[in-house]
Design a protein around this motif. Structure first.
Motif, PDB file in Angstrom:
ATOM      1  N   ILE A  45     -22.080  73.388  36.175  1.00 16.62           N
ATOM      2  CA  ILE A  45     -21.579  74.281  35.130  1.00 16.62           C
ATOM      3  C   ILE A  45     -20.131  74.618  35.465  1.00 16.62           C
ATOM      4  N   THR A  46     -19.249  74.463  34.487  1.00 19.09           N
ATOM      5  CA  THR A  46     -17.818  74.719  34.659  1.00 19.09           C
ATOM      6  C   THR A  46     -17.467  76.056  34.030  1.00 19.09           C
ATOM      7  N   LEU A  47     -16.815  76.919  34.829  1.00 20.40           N
ATOM      8  CA  LEU A  47     -16.468  78.266  34.386  1.00 20.40           C
ATOM      9  C   LEU A  47     -15.038  78.578  34.777  1.00 20.40           C
ATOM     10  N   ASP A  48     -14.485  79.607  34.144  1.00 21.70           N
ATOM     11  CA  ASP A  48     -13.177  80.101  34.563  1.00 21.70           C
ATOM     12  C   ASP A  48     -13.261  80.656  35.976  1.00 21.70           C
ATOM     13  N   ASN A  49     -12.124  80.693  36.643  1.00 21.15           N
ATOM     14  CA  ASN A  49     -12.070  81.198  38.011  1.00 21.15           C
ATOM     15  C   ASN A  49     -12.032  82.727  37.974  1.00 21.15           C
ATOM     16  N   ALA A  50     -13.201  83.362  38.041  1.00 20.99           N
ATOM     17  CA  ALA A  50     -13.297  84.822  37.995  1.00 20.99           C
ATOM     18  C   ALA A  50     -14.436  85.273  38.907  1.00 20.99           C
ATOM     19  N   GLY A 106     -27.937  72.353  44.920  1.00 16.56           N
ATOM     20  CA  GLY A 106     -26.880  72.986  44.125  1.00 16.56           C
ATOM     21  C   GLY A 106     -25.499  72.918  44.739  1.00 16.56           C
ATOM     22  N   ASP A 107     -25.280  72.007  45.710  1.00 22.24           N
ATOM     23  CA  ASP A 107     -23.954  71.885  46.325  1.00 22.24           C
ATOM     24  C   ASP A 107     -22.890  71.487  45.307  1.00 22.24           C
ATOM     25  N   HIS A 108     -23.294  70.814  44.244  1.00 20.51           N
ATOM     26  CA  HIS A 108     -22.337  70.324  43.239  1.00 20.51           C
ATOM     27  C   HIS A 108     -22.472  71.095  41.917  1.00 20.51           C
ATOM     28  N   PHE A 109     -23.070  72.270  41.992  1.00 27.64           N
ATOM     29  CA  PHE A 109     -23.414  73.004  40.775  1.00 27.64           C
ATOM     30  C   PHE A 109     -22.205  73.723  40.163  1.00 27.64           C
ATOM     31  N   HIS A 110     -21.437  74.410  40.973  1.00 33.85           N
ATOM     32  CA  HIS A 110     -20.375  75.272  40.445  1.00 33.85           C
ATOM     33  C   HIS A 110     -19.044  74.528  40.374  1.00 33.85           C
ATOM     34  N   MET A 111     -18.486  74.442  39.171  1.00 35.96           N
ATOM     35  CA  MET A 111     -17.170  73.837  38.966  1.00 35.96           C
ATOM     36  C   MET A 111     -16.249  74.904  38.384  1.00 35.96           C
ATOM     37  N   ARG A 112     -15.049  74.987  38.950  1.00 40.62           N
ATOM     38  CA  ARG A 112     -14.048  75.907  38.406  1.00 40.62           C
ATOM     39  C   ARG A 112     -13.131  75.158  37.443  1.00 40.62           C
ATOM     40  N   TYR A 140      -6.434  77.435  46.770  1.00 38.26           N
ATOM     41  CA  TYR A 140      -7.416  76.776  45.909  1.00 38.26           C
ATOM     42  C   TYR A 140      -7.716  75.340  46.324  1.00 38.26           C
ATOM     43  N   TRP A 141      -6.841  74.732  47.131  1.00 40.89           N
ATOM     44  CA  TRP A 141      -7.074  73.336  47.506  1.00 40.89           C
ATOM     45  C   TRP A 141      -8.422  73.176  48.210  1.00 40.89           C
ATOM     46  N   SER A 142      -8.739  74.091  49.110  1.00 40.14           N
ATOM     47  CA  SER A 142     -10.006  73.996  49.840  1.00 40.14           C
ATOM     48  C   SER A 142     -11.197  74.185  48.911  1.00 40.14           C
ATOM     49  N   GLU A 143     -10.954  74.871  47.771  1.00 34.68           N
ATOM     50  CA  GLU A 143     -12.044  75.112  46.826  1.00 34.68           C
ATOM     51  C   GLU A 143     -12.135  74.005  45.770  1.00 34.68           C
ATOM     52  N   PHE A 144     -11.149  73.118  45.741  1.00 35.39           N
ATOM     53  CA  PHE A 144     -11.229  71.988  44.814  1.00 35.39           C
ATOM     54  C   PHE A 144     -12.338  71.076  45.323  1.00 35.39           C
ATOM     55  N   CYS A 145     -13.466  71.186  44.694  1.00 40.46           N
ATOM     56  CA  CYS A 145     -14.721  70.712  45.284  1.00 40.46           C
ATOM     57  C   CYS A 145     -14.760  69.200  45.480  1.00 40.46           C
ATOM     58  N   ALA A 146     -15.610  68.797  46.428  1.00 37.23           N
ATOM     59  CA  ALA A 146     -15.763  67.384  46.773  1.00 37.23           C
ATOM     60  C   ALA A 146     -16.376  66.579  45.635  1.00 37.23           C
ATOM     61  N   PRO A 169     -17.081  68.129  32.737  1.00 37.39           N
ATOM     62  CA  PRO A 169     -15.758  68.475  32.203  1.00 37.39           C
ATOM     63  C   PRO A 169     -15.012  69.326  33.225  1.00 37.39           C
ATOM     64  N   VAL A 170     -13.742  69.059  33.427  1.00 38.53           N
ATOM     65  CA  VAL A 170     -13.000  69.817  34.431  1.00 38.53           C
ATOM     66  C   VAL A 170     -12.233  70.983  33.825  1.00 38.53           C
ATOM     67  N   SER A 171     -12.366  71.192  32.516  1.00 35.83           N
ATOM     68  CA  SER A 171     -11.721  72.350  31.892  1.00 35.83           C
ATOM     69  C   SER A 171     -12.589  72.870  30.762  1.00 35.83           C
ATOM     70  N   LEU A 172     -12.205  74.031  30.232  1.00 37.36           N
ATOM     71  CA  LEU A 172     -12.968  74.678  29.163  1.00 37.36           C
ATOM     72  C   LEU A 172     -12.240  74.553  27.831  1.00 37.36           C
ATOM     73  N   SER A 173     -11.660  73.399  27.563  1.00 32.08           N
ATOM     74  CA  SER A 173     -10.809  73.246  26.383  1.00 32.08           C
ATOM     75  C   SER A 173     -11.553  73.532  25.089  1.00 32.08           C
ATOM     76  N   LEU A 174     -12.819  73.106  24.993  1.00 31.73           N
ATOM     77  CA  LEU A 174     -13.573  73.325  23.755  1.00 31.73           C
ATOM     78  C   LEU A 174     -13.820  74.807  23.522  1.00 31.73           C
TER      79      LEU A 174
END
Length: 517
Positions: free
Chosen positions: A127-132, A156-162, A328-334, A475-480
């Motif tokens: 799930i991709t969300l804003d960084n909050a 869930g290691d790959h669950f959260h996307m910013r 944020y680089w360290s949080e840019f997920c694998a 999706p890597v952004s919330l454009s929609l």
């Protein structure tokens, strides 16, 4: 179709028209009209449910909150997946009222209830969300809830996307805080020109005289750096026109000096890579997950280059941005680095290339990434529920070709382009992955439809193709969601205009019914 209230069927003019056309007509009530529309909605919902049921693999989601002009809160949940024909699909599952409080628990409960309603609780990949901070809490709660039922891949290691576009925005905004007063002159210049029709006409005459073309002037929003970049770009294009306006209009006091114009050009050149990356991340017709890692690497290279240069006004800006970028680089997920591995133009060669450039040879960070990659591939290898579709039709549709022309002429990639796939191979991954990595990587400049590539190779690498299907749908952004928010603002603004006009025509009682509906 026309945003009419349900009770329009009770309007006298409408009923008289129906009777005129057919005196035996059976008129419907507002309740019947409402029931018909709800039934239509249910049928459409079943069509979407059927589409989701037929979709192989897992599904990624995006969600965002929006506050209307009337301060009501709404939440949008959109699903993203790749269908049997290897076509990227997205559907808005819910655009619903979200009462306060908008706490992490309330958001996770709302999303979980929607997942259960659609029968997707056991098919979530990310799930991709804003960084909050609130979103972080909601994701942690939702992840724990799904983990209790063992519904996640790799716990869930790959669950959260910013949202990557949001993070880039935070990085650039940090650098632009009070960085240069010349940007104020840009805004004031555009405001001055657009302040009256006479000034617009005078400026157009200047444009015509200096032959700077008919490119329009952009007016920026201070909270959106990309609009500031566009205003920089348009002002530079009309530089001579503004200088001519300064000569013929004594009231125009905001024309930048020669030094300030040079600063603008440097700012614009520096911000271009961030602007292009933001546009790339916001694409909706092609996968964006595989484009993330190369784009972020370009941002890294550009920042490092400017910090090392002896340019004082850019150095102040880039130093602030660098601190934010490191955070944020360290949080840019694998997960998105894994998506780059699944792009045959990059593979593991590029990941090793980047990690070596940033962290040095045999870094601990690369070892951690490799461990996550191996764990994810093993999860797909051992899973029988994530096998790819048996469809063997090859796709010829290249309408969704990725938009990564930004990478084509960059110096940062020249050394990588000269490397071969055999210069590095991850020996810990066997079978399909090893075969995939052993094959020579494609030239990076090839206009590749990555979904078409995996569709063609799904039978050679079935487990790897299943993994690619799920990861490339992220999706890597919330454009929609951002678009829906803008449309929501426009919609409510039009409703307010409609109300004011009709109230003037003494239709207030009718409008009360409209608002309630």
């Amino acid at each position: 179709m026309h945003d009419l209230p349900f009770n329009f069927v009770d309007y006298e003019g409408i009923t008289r028209l129906f009777i005129y056309l057919n005196k035996d007509v059976q008129l419907v009530t507002r309740n019947t009209a409402k029931a018909d529309i709800i039934n239509r909605y249910k049928k459409e919902k079943e069509i979407v449910k059927s589409l989701l049921d037929d979709a192989p693999g897992r599904i990624s989601f995006t969600s965002d909150l929006w506050t209307s002009l009337t301060t009501d809160g709404y939440m949008c949940l959109t699903c993203h997946f790749i269908d049997n024909n290897w076509t990227l699909q997205k559907r808005v599952l819910s655009y619903t009222f979200m009462p306060p409080p908008h706490s992490g628990l309330a958001l996770s409960t709302k999303i979980h209830n929607l997942l259960c309603e659609w029968g997707l609780e056991g098919r979530v990949f990310s799930i991709t969300l804003d960084n909050a901070y609130t979103n972080d809490l909601s994701v942690d709660t939702l992840r724990d809830e799904l983990n209790l039922k063992d519904l996640h891949v790799c716990k869930g290691d790959h669950f959260h996307m910013r949202c990557c576009a949001h993070i880039l925005n935070l990085i650039v905004q940090e650098g632009m805080k009070g960085v240069d007063p010349s940007i104020v002159k840009i805004r004031e210049s555009v405001k001055y020109v657009k302040g009256s029709q006479a000034r617009k006409q005078k400026f157009l005459e200047c444009v015509s005289l200096v032959s700077s073309g008919n490119k329009g002037l952009s007016q920026d929003v201070s909270t959106r750096w990309n609009s500031t970049y566009l205003i920089l770009q348009s002002d530079i294009h009309h530089r001579r026109a503004f200088q001519h306006l300064d000569l013929i209009d004594s009231n125009y006091k905001y024309c930048p000096s020669k030094v300030e114009w040079e600063k603008r050009e440097q700012f614009c050149s520096f911000l271009k890579v961030f602007y292009d990356s933001t546009l790339m991340f916001s694409g909706t017709n092609y996968p964006t997950a595989n484009l993330y890692f190369p784009a972020v690497y370009l941002c890294y290279i550009e920042l490092k280059k400017q910090i090392e240069r002896d340019n004082e006004h850019l150095k102040v800006m880039t130093s602030k941005m660098w601190l934010k970028f490191e955070k944020y680089w360290s949080e840019f997920c694998a997960t998105l680095a894994i998506a780059c591995v699944l792009d045959p133009r990059y593979k593991m060669t590029f990941i090793n290339f980047v990690y070596t450039k940033i962290y040095g040879e045999c870094s601990l960070e690369f070892h951690r990434f490799n461990t996550k990659l191996q764990s994810l591939f093993n999860a797909y290898k051992s899973s029988h529920s994530l096998q790819p579709s048996s469809s063997n039709a090859l796709g010829n549709d290249l309408n969704n070709v990725r938009n990564d022309d930004t990478f084509d002429t960059m110096e940062a990639f020249k050394e990588f382009d000269e490397m071969s796939s055999n210069e590095f191979r991850c020996n810990s991954l066997k079978c399909q992955f090893e075969l995939y990595l052993d094959e020579p990587k494609m030239p990076r400049h090839v206009k590749l439809d990555i979904l078409d590539f995996w569709k063609s190779n799904q039978f050679r690498y079935p487990n790897l193709a299943s993994m690619a299907r799920d990861i490339l749908s992220i999706p890597v952004s919330l454009s929609l969601q951002k678009l829906l928010s803008v449309l929501g603002d426009v919609y409510l603004t039009n409703i307010n205009l409609l109300l004011s006009r009709r109230m003037q025509k003494q239709l207030f009682a009718c409008e009360i019914g409209y608002v309630q509906d």
